[in-house]
Design an enzyme around this catalytic site. Structure first.
Site, PDB file in Angstrom:
ATOM      1  N   ASP A   1       0.733  -1.328   0.064  1.00  0.00           N
ATOM      2  CA  ASP A   1      -0.082   0.016  -0.105  1.00  0.00           C
ATOM      3  C   ASP A   1       1.050   1.368   0.028  1.00  0.00           C
ATOM      4  O   ASP A   1       2.037   1.235   0.153  1.00  0.00           O
ATOM      5  CB  ASP A   1      -0.908   0.004   1.275  1.00  0.00           C
ATOM      6  CG  ASP A   1      -2.038  -1.102   1.228  1.00  0.00           C
ATOM      7  OD1 ASP A   1      -2.196  -1.398   0.094  1.00  0.00           O
ATOM      8  OD2 ASP A   1      -2.406  -1.579   2.171  1.00  0.00           O
TER       9      ASP A   1
ATOM     10  N   TYR B   1       7.212  -9.771   6.820  1.00  0.00           N
ATOM     11  CA  TYR B   1       7.310  -8.266   7.025  1.00  0.00           C
ATOM     12  C   TYR B   1       7.691  -8.138   8.535  1.00  0.00           C
ATOM     13  O   TYR B   1       7.737  -8.821   9.451  1.00  0.00           O
ATOM     14  CB  TYR B   1       5.834  -8.041   7.016  1.00  0.00           C
ATOM     15  CG  TYR B   1       5.246  -8.121   5.728  1.00  0.00           C
ATOM     16  CD1 TYR B   1       5.130  -6.817   5.046  1.00  0.00           C
ATOM     17  CD2 TYR B   1       4.404  -9.004   5.081  1.00  0.00           C
ATOM     18  CE1 TYR B   1       4.454  -6.446   3.789  1.00  0.00           C
ATOM     19  CE2 TYR B   1       3.880  -8.867   3.854  1.00  0.00           C
ATOM     20  CZ  TYR B   1       3.892  -7.526   3.219  1.00  0.00           C
ATOM     21  OH  TYR B   1       3.179  -7.545   1.986  1.00  0.00           O
TER      22      TYR B   1
END
Length: 250
Positions: free
Chosen positions: A51, A109
């Site tokens: 994003d 992540y």
């Protein structure tokens, strides 16, 4: 021939990975560079669609071309062409059916949290300037490994066939006196999942939620029951893993 590109980028100046109208994206920037250098229209497919504001320390993308080129020379030229926030590390041949997104078996992540204001971390970490209990956050993170359905952490109105993810790791590590890093790895992630997980765990660490709330939230499958989503600036894609058989020996 199909090629994989290994790269990284600072997402602060981009509106995410994917091409979108009237906005700068990582995908579009790289495609322009490759198309110019290879003198044909090139489309790339990334391992994920980060994003706006999310970073990648390690990302994989693939593209197809029949143009003959020297990989090291193309890497050098592409880095010279691209904006500073993007770095290309390697380009190499893979099996023609290899897919950067669908063949990935593991993604990881990290999310960076600072507990004291730091002018050098304002664009790369999230500030939590209140007491935070690391042990409780790790106890809460461990509970996530008991579940597969993470609908409660998914962005609403997401078009997915399943909310199931195989979670391999969920752990907070204190890397410096005022730096906490959350590490999470899974076969796949839902839209906004990591940021929602981190926000929920922080609410446990700051006393807004109890450990017992984690099971209740996960079983509810409701996004409204979970905690807030932390800002994108602290989130980094750090690993993408593929089966060895899609790589070609030079």
């Amino acid at each position: 021939m199909r090629y994989f590109i290994e790269l990284s980028y600072n997402g602060a100046s981009f509106h995410g990975w994917q091409i979108q109208p009237n906005a700068s994206s990582v995908q579009e920037t790289i495609e322009k560079g490759l198309s110019l250098l290879l003198r044909e229209s090139i489309t790339i497919v990334g391992a994920g669609r980060t994003d706006t504001g999310v970073h990648a320390k390690f990302m994989i993308a693939h593209f197809d071309t029949d143009v003959v080129f020297n990989a090291k020379d193309l890497v050098y030229k592409l880095n010279s062409f691209l904006k500073d926030p993007i770095a290309i590390y390697e380009i190499y041949k893979v099996a023609n059916e290899a897919h950067a997104r669908f063949d990935a078996t593991r993604r990881a992540y990290e999310y960076r949290v600072v507990t004291r204001k730091n002018p050098f971390e304002t664009q790369s970490a999230y500030l939590v300037n209140q007491p935070i209990d690391l042990d409780k956050m790790n106890q809460a993170a461990a509970l996530l490994l008991n579940y597969k359905n993470f609908k409660c952490f998914s962005k609403s109105k997401t078009d997915v066939k399943t909310y199931n993810c195989d979670l391999f790791r969920a752990e907070w590590i204190k890397e410096e006196d005022h730096l906490l890093v959350f590490h999470i790895a899974a076969n796949r992630f839902l839209r906004n999942m990591v940021r929602a997980v981190v926000g929920t765990l922080i609410e446990v660490g700051t006393g807004k939620l109890e450990l017992s709330d984690i099971d209740r939230i996960l079983q509810s499958e409701s996004r409204s029951k979970a905690g807030y989503s932390v800002p994108a600036k602290g989130l980094y894609l750090t690993e993408v893993v593929y089966p060895k058989n899609i790589m070609l020996d030079e």
